[in-house]
Design a protein around this motif. Structure first.
Motif: not given
Lengths: 342, 330, 280
Positions: A142, A147, A150-151, A154-155, A157-158
């Motif tokens: 956590g 953070r 996770f971010t 996200l970056m 995988s996008s």
């Protein structure tokens, strides 16, 4: 039948899965057969017509026309055509290539397939494992670690596979020429079992592999994090803590249970990631199915395109089926079935 | 008799994701004595489950204790370190049968392995075989089939799952067992069997005390020695079971006793229809008596001042009993 | 407007939305205010480096990359929106139907959906694109949409099944509300946030699918998209030549567009899916 499956829940599970894969297989073959026939008019004329725009001799064209009329069997009724196609496929006959005439489609694909499998399967597996570890850590720790991870995921995988491929190729093959920019091996080598070839192939392998792994990590990490956070908040975790079970053990429960849907996720990623992965091969001119597909589309080599899509589907179905078999072994509930102390 | 757990002036809050604080328990003092069954009743949202978490020493985010004392066998429980708490208290001194028994067992763990984990995490030297053997004996003693040890949770019926949880929770012979709505998800037959099992555990002195949380006050008539009624984060009446059920002092307790429970399809809990209106918004509770807006016997003062705390052998927080002998503020 | 206030509470959503709004503004307003050449107009030679007139240089045909980028982003978003709409429409219809009517119809619909999920979407996309010869941006959107709906259908079905057993649906059923009205009035409105999230995911997937197809040479005809820009830059070896301006802009725009959408989705997930809230 019922007796056969009694007390053999795994066999029942396997049979049910096998049935659905068979249905999917037939559906895939049917799609491969019918979609090309959506082309208005006689597809062979259309294809050969498109080709004749290029500089091809008329004698070659006629020969092509005859070959494809035979392959497609267009003069016969549709069910008969489908039967011809189906029996052909089952015997490994995918027709004749157009750009590489008179080479058989299957023979060309057979050369490219090992390269694709050798690149994709390890990349997806490594990406899957690293992604799951990262996602699990993010969920458990956590805070700031979560953070950032996770971010970052996200970056990653996008970014579309091939975008990362292009950027990597520019940075690490052109700007700083650390790796070769294209191909599966250098022109001086010939595919054979030797150290020299192996090292050269590995050198070519690195960039495409790294690209595929990085993007896969992102997607898998997001999935695992979500599952693990969900599991960490379940009733059984709270209960185990109330009973004074050690934290380490509770964490083990959580990750074991969060892994299970991720295994199904592995099967899914084979199917959804293959598109981007094929383009990545094309970017690196890697001698696999992706580059072959790229060329075939440019040359409007219809039998080749059709053959490649069919092989891709079959490979993905097979990979999914293997994962499902493994899942049945790993999830204890499937082996235990419903029978028990009610 | 000594107190197992005791809270004094407890104020507990939930921190919402938006960063607001929601008061769940507001100035409650209550003790669980050894050897008794203490029932805690109230509508959903009254703070009874929160209080159970504090009494069970299982407070975790987003719940936190802002002020008040929590004593475990007379010692400050909030000062215990995590590991001591896990090893010496959880499962051993205080254990729990959680709400929602249906999902409280790990779906991929056989009951046998849970039993082994629980026993070995408190007695590191116990062998796996001994652990299973002890569980088998206990199941046998309580009339449950030992074969449930080999089952995965999905192979057990709802009622059986509930009973298995009760047995696993009491494997270490805890002093106090906290049961939260143990019967709300069960059919009538399973409810009776579960209650019987609880009584049996007490009778065999496997456990010494029970805190029984429920929204169905009538259920407590068969098991509880004492009853505390909660409303809007506060205890409004505490007393012996007979007194609270048959001679309630607080109008809310009276309403709860007299109310008819009407089942509504799909609702998690049943509504108390005997008392019109709804509990107050805890972000802006009434200044005076919190029950005043719904109270049939309300008068002016109830709206203005918080009611006093009356002792006449019993406790009820209500202006009606202001003139009773030995009355006084808390 | 309560919903907007709630959404604004998520930093991820706000950031994602901000990026998307900037990209949208660039794609829609850019052609009016930022350029005075047409997307297919030749303004220079093969891979001219960035200059004052051509801020991002020229592509292999000597066209202005900056202008191409605006029009390309617009086409990609156009295709994505059409595909997202088509996929969501089919997916929600089939998913709601399968979740609401149980029994044989449900089995059949979900069996069909699951078979389609097993077949890699790229395969159907390629075959359809080759079969449909004159591909406009809209037809491409439709093609992508009709191959992408099964995921939405599956997710929506799960939601519908759980909604079906809720109290308000029971009450409506007892009061004699018809099945169609029930789906439209009692079930769909409760899934709006969910459907919107599914739409965002479809949009993301569609933008990527367009790029994939275009890269392979199956892009829209006579128009420029982010994917076709990459296709040409790859065909004409811009990477090996080192003409970064020919491939970096499209790469960056594709990535930030999908990133903004994924961020918005993650933000909404935090808000609407309380189990994901980190409470430990």
């Amino acid at each position: 039948m019922v007796r056969l499956f009694r007390n053999r829940p795994y066999l029942l599970y396997l049979t049910r899965k096998a049935f659905w894969y068979l249905v999917a297989f037939v559906a895939a073959v049917a799609l491969n057969f019918f979609l090309p026939r959506l082309i208005p008019g006689n597809p062979v004329s259309v294809i050969v017509g498109q080709m004749s725009a290029g500089a091809v001799e008329s004698a070659t064209l006629e020969r092509l026309y005859a070959t494809f009329m035979r392959d497609f069997g267009l003069d016969r009724p549709l069910p008969v055509q489908f039967w011809t196609y189906l029996t052909g496929v089952l015997q490994g006959d995918l027709g004749t290539s157009f750009m590489l005439y008179p080479a058989k489609v299957w023979d060309v694909i057979r050369q490219a397939l090992p390269w694709t499998v050798a690149l994709q399967v390890p990349a997806i597996l490594v990406g899957w494992i690293l992604g799951n570890v990262l996602g699990a850590l993010a969920a458990y720790k956590g805070g700031a670690f979560d953070r950032v991870a996770f971010t970052g995921s996200l970056m990653l995988s996008s970014i579309p596979y091939f975008c990362l491929a292009i950027i990597f190729m520019y940075l690490f093959a052109v700007h700083w020429p650390l790796f070769p920019a294209s191909g599966g091996y250098s022109s001086g080598y010939f595919p054979e079992w030797s150290w020299g070839f192996f090292l050269d192939a590995l050198h070519h392998y690195a960039l495409p592999f790294l690209t595929l792994v990085l993007v896969a990590i992102g997607g898998q990490a997001i999935g695992m994090r979500e599952m693990a956070i969900y599991e960490l908040n379940t009733d059984y975790v709270n209960y185990a803590r109330k009973l004074g079970v050690r934290d380490r053990r509770v964490v083990r429960y959580v990750f074991r249970n969060a892994m299970l849907p991720q295994i199904t996720g592995l099967a899914i990623s084979f199917g959804t990631l293959i598109g981007g992965a094929l383009v990545t091969e094309a970017v690196f001119s890697y001698p696999g199915l992706g580059s072959l597909l790229f060329t075939a589309i440019r040359q409007v080599d219809y039998p080749m395109i059709q053959g490649i899509t069919l092989i891709i589907t079959l490979t993905v179905l097979l990979a999914n089926f293997l994962v499902d078999i493994a899942y049945g072994f790993i999830d204890p509930r499937i082996r235990a079935g419903q029978a028990g102390g009610r | 008799m000594p107190n197992v757990v005791e809270v004094e002036g407890l104020e507990a809050y939930y921190r919402t994701p938006a960063g607001d604080d929601l008061k769940a328990v507001d100035g409650v003092s209550l003790a669980v004595r050894e050897g008794e069954v203490l029932g805690i009743a109230g509508e959903s949202g009254c703070g009874k489950t929160t209080l159970a978490q504090v009494l069970g020493l299982t407070v975790r985010k987003p719940l936190y204790i802002r002020s008040g004392k929590v004593l475990l066998e007379g010692r400050n429980a909030l000062a215990l370190d995590r590991e001591t708490m896990r090893r010496e208290v959880r499962g051993k001194t205080i254990s729990a049968v959680p709400q929602g028994a249906m999902n409280s067992l790990n779906p991929t763990l056989r009951v046998r392995n849970l039993v082994i984990d629980v026993l070995r995490d408190h007695h590191p030297r116990i062998r796996r075989r001994e652990a299973v053997e002890r569980a088998r004996e206990r199941l046998d003693l309580l009339g449950l089939p030992p074969r449930v040890l080999d089952a995965y949770p999905h192979q057990l019926s709802g009622g059986m799952k509930q009973r298995v949880i009760m047995v696993v929770s009491t494997l270490l012979d805890p002093v106090l067992l906290i049961v939260d709505e143990p019967t709300s998800a069960l059919d009538v037959t399973s409810q009776k069997v579960a209650i019987k099992l609880l009584v049996d555990l007490l009778a065999r002195r496997i456990i010494r005390s029970i805190v029984f949380i429920t929204h169905e006050l009538p259920l407590l008539r068969h098991v509880a020695d004492r009853i505390a009624i909660m409303y809007a984060g506060r205890v409004v009446e505490v007393g012996a079971m007979e007194d609270v059920v048959f001679r309630p002092r607080h109008p809310y307790a009276a309403g709860l006793v007299g109310s008819v429970l009407v089942p509504e399809p799909g609702m998690k809990e049943r509504t108390v229809t005997g008392i019109p209106g709804r509990p107050p918004d805890m972000r802006r509770p009434p200044v005076g008596c919190r029950f005043a807006p719904r109270c049939p016997r309300r008068f002016d003062r109830c709206d203005r001042d918080p009611p006093p705390f009356v002792v006449d052998g019993r406790k009820a927080w209500c202006w009606l009993h202001r003139d009773a002998p030995h009355g006084g503020r808390p | 407007m309560e919903i907007i206030r709630i959404l604004l509470r998520s930093k991820r959503f706000v950031l994602g939305f901000g990026i998307l709004a900037a990209v949208l503004a660039f794609a829609l307003l850019g052609p009016r205010f930022l350029t005075d050449v047409a997307p297919f107009q030749r303004v220079g030679g093969l891979y001219d480096a960035p200059s004052r007139d051509t801020p991002l240089g020229t592509d292999n045909f000597g066209r202005d990359v900056f202008t191409q980028l605006m029009f390309g982003t617009r086409t990609s978003l156009h295709i994505g929106l059409v595909a997202g709409f088509v996929a969501t429409l089919i997916g929600v219809t089939i998913g709601t139907l399968a979740g609401y009517v149980s029994g044989m119809v449900e089995e059949a619909l979900m069996g069909f959906t699951n078979v389609l999920i097993t077949i890699p979407p790229i395969v159907v996309l390629i075959l359809l694109s080759v079969a449909v010869d004159a591909r406009t941006a809209t037809t491409m959107g439709v093609i992508i949409g009709v191959t992408a709906w099964p995921w939405t259908a599956r997710a929506v079905r799960a939601q519908t099944s759980s909604l079906r057993t809720r109290e308000h649906v029971d009450i409506a059923r007892i009061s004699g509300v018809g099945s169609l009205e029930m789906m439209l009035v009692e079930i769909l409105p409760y899934m709006f946030s969910y459907i919107f999230m599914a739409f965002i995911l479809q949009l993301t997937g569609a933008i990527l699918a367009e790029a994939t197809l275009s890269m392979l040479g199956l892009g829209p005809f006579q128009t420029v998209s982010l994917g076709t820009m990459l296709h040409w830059s790859l065909m004409w070896e811009s990477v090996r030549i080192g003409a970064w301006w020919a491939f970096v802009p499209a790469t960056v725009f594709l990535s930030i567009t999908t990133f903004s959408l994924i961020l918005m989705n993650a933000g909404m997930d935090e808000i609407f899916n309380p189990t994901l809230r980190h409470t430990r």
